[in-house]
Design a protein around this motif. Structure first.
Motif, PDB file in Angstrom:
ATOM      1  N   GLY A   1     -71.670  14.004  -2.525  1.00  0.00           N
ATOM      2  CA  GLY A   1     -72.571  14.361  -3.607  1.00  0.00           C
ATOM      3  C   GLY A   1     -71.868  15.205  -4.654  1.00  0.00           C
ATOM      4  O   GLY A   1     -72.339  15.346  -5.769  1.00  0.00           O
ATOM      5  N   GLU A   2     -70.718  15.776  -4.269  1.00  0.00           N
ATOM      6  CA  GLU A   2     -69.907  16.586  -5.174  1.00  0.00           C
ATOM      7  C   GLU A   2     -68.470  16.088  -5.279  1.00  0.00           C
ATOM      8  O   GLU A   2     -67.825  16.290  -6.297  1.00  0.00           O
ATOM      9  CB  GLU A   2     -69.888  18.035  -4.707  1.00  0.00           C
ATOM     10  CG  GLU A   2     -71.248  18.692  -4.730  1.00  0.00           C
ATOM     11  CD  GLU A   2     -71.186  20.115  -4.185  1.00  0.00           C
ATOM     12  OE1 GLU A   2     -70.102  20.602  -3.839  1.00  0.00           O
ATOM     13  OE2 GLU A   2     -72.256  20.739  -4.105  1.00  0.00           O
ATOM     14  N   ARG A   3     -67.980  15.470  -4.215  1.00  0.00           N
ATOM     15  CA  ARG A   3     -66.585  15.016  -4.206  1.00  0.00           C
ATOM     16  C   ARG A   3     -66.391  13.920  -3.171  1.00  0.00           C
ATOM     17  O   ARG A   3     -67.196  13.738  -2.265  1.00  0.00           O
ATOM     18  CB  ARG A   3     -65.648  16.179  -3.931  1.00  0.00           C
ATOM     19  CG  ARG A   3     -65.879  16.807  -2.576  1.00  0.00           C
ATOM     20  CD  ARG A   3     -65.036  18.033  -2.394  1.00  0.00           C
ATOM     21  NE  ARG A   3     -65.413  18.710  -1.170  1.00  0.00           N
ATOM     22  CZ  ARG A   3     -64.900  19.839  -0.783  1.00  0.00           C
ATOM     23  NH1 ARG A   3     -63.981  20.420  -1.515  1.00  0.00           N
ATOM     24  NH2 ARG A   3     -65.272  20.385   0.348  1.00  0.00           N
ATOM     25  N   PHE A   4     -65.284  13.215  -3.333  1.00  0.00           N
ATOM     26  CA  PHE A   4     -64.870  12.213  -2.357  1.00  0.00           C
ATOM     27  C   PHE A   4     -63.979  12.899  -1.328  1.00  0.00           C
ATOM     28  O   PHE A   4     -63.191  13.783  -1.674  1.00  0.00           O
ATOM     29  CB  PHE A   4     -64.100  11.076  -3.038  1.00  0.00           C
ATOM     30  CG  PHE A   4     -64.971  10.243  -3.926  1.00  0.00           C
ATOM     31  CD1 PHE A   4     -65.685   9.169  -3.422  1.00  0.00           C
ATOM     32  CD2 PHE A   4     -65.093  10.542  -5.272  1.00  0.00           C
ATOM     33  CE1 PHE A   4     -66.503   8.410  -4.232  1.00  0.00           C
ATOM     34  CE2 PHE A   4     -65.898   9.782  -6.102  1.00  0.00           C
ATOM     35  CZ  PHE A   4     -66.607   8.718  -5.581  1.00  0.00           C
ATOM     36  N   VAL A   5     -64.097  12.471  -0.077  1.00  0.00           N
ATOM     37  CA  VAL A   5     -63.324  13.056   1.016  1.00  0.00           C
ATOM     38  C   VAL A   5     -62.732  11.928   1.838  1.00  0.00           C
ATOM     39  O   VAL A   5     -63.448  11.009   2.252  1.00  0.00           O
ATOM     40  CB  VAL A   5     -64.220  13.939   1.914  1.00  0.00           C
ATOM     41  CG1 VAL A   5     -63.425  14.506   3.079  1.00  0.00           C
ATOM     42  CG2 VAL A   5     -64.874  15.047   1.106  1.00  0.00           C
ATOM     43  N   ALA A   6     -61.434  11.980   2.073  1.00  0.00           N
ATOM     44  CA  ALA A   6     -60.751  11.013   2.935  1.00  0.00           C
ATOM     45  C   ALA A   6     -60.069  11.797   4.052  1.00  0.00           C
ATOM     46  O   ALA A   6     -59.253  12.677   3.787  1.00  0.00           O
ATOM     47  CB  ALA A   6     -59.723  10.213   2.139  1.00  0.00           C
ATOM     48  N   VAL A   7     -60.428  11.489   5.286  1.00  0.00           N
ATOM     49  CA  VAL A   7     -59.894  12.206   6.441  1.00  0.00           C
ATOM     50  C   VAL A   7     -58.813  11.369   7.101  1.00  0.00           C
ATOM     51  O   VAL A   7     -59.026  10.199   7.411  1.00  0.00           O
ATOM     52  CB  VAL A   7     -61.014  12.511   7.458  1.00  0.00           C
ATOM     53  CG1 VAL A   7     -60.457  13.239   8.670  1.00  0.00           C
ATOM     54  CG2 VAL A   7     -62.117  13.323   6.801  1.00  0.00           C
ATOM     55  N   GLY A   8     -57.649  11.972   7.307  1.00  0.00           N
ATOM     56  CA  GLY A   8     -56.550  11.292   7.973  1.00  0.00           C
ATOM     57  C   GLY A   8     -56.000  12.143   9.098  1.00  0.00           C
ATOM     58  O   GLY A   8     -56.394  13.303   9.256  1.00  0.00           O
ATOM     59  N   GLN A   9     -55.116  11.598   9.879  1.00  0.00           N
ATOM     60  CA  GLN A   9     -54.468  12.350  10.943  1.00  0.00           C
ATOM     61  C   GLN A   9     -53.380  13.227  10.335  1.00  0.00           C
ATOM     62  O   GLN A   9     -52.285  12.773  10.050  1.00  0.00           O
ATOM     63  CB  GLN A   9     -53.873  11.393  11.978  1.00  0.00           C
ATOM     64  CG  GLN A   9     -54.904  10.628  12.760  1.00  0.00           C
ATOM     65  CD  GLN A   9     -55.691  11.546  13.678  1.00  0.00           C
ATOM     66  OE1 GLN A   9     -55.133  12.162  14.560  1.00  0.00           O
ATOM     67  NE2 GLN A   9     -56.985  11.633  13.457  1.00  0.00           N
TER      68      GLN A   9
END
Length: 79
Positions: A4-12
């Protein structure tokens, strides 16, 4: 993921944050899952051997449940 405020990409290893999908900030994460979803200001993730994790920032993750089977998919609904 969109919060809703930012994009988040989670990686190892790193989590990437972006307000516009063009410029990304790389931040080292701790104990990150292989898959994640976002709802109600909280991230839920799944890691190897049935571990479910939670996070408020997608950078620091805490174990919250251990399943006997591996979790291969997550879903959430708004509301």
């Amino acid at each position: 993921l969109w919060t809703g405020e930012r994009f988040v990409a989670v990686g190892q290893g790193p989590t990437y944050l972006s307000p516009d999908r063009r410029k990304w900030e790389r931040i080292p994460n701790k104990n990150a899952p292989q898959i994640a979803v976002y709802s109600d200001n909280r991230f839920l993730g799944a890691a190897w051997r049935g571990r479910l994790l939670t996070s408020t920032d997608a950078i620091t993750w805490q174990d919250s449940f251990q399943s006997e089977q591996h979790v291969e998919a997550l879903a959430c609904s708004a509301g």
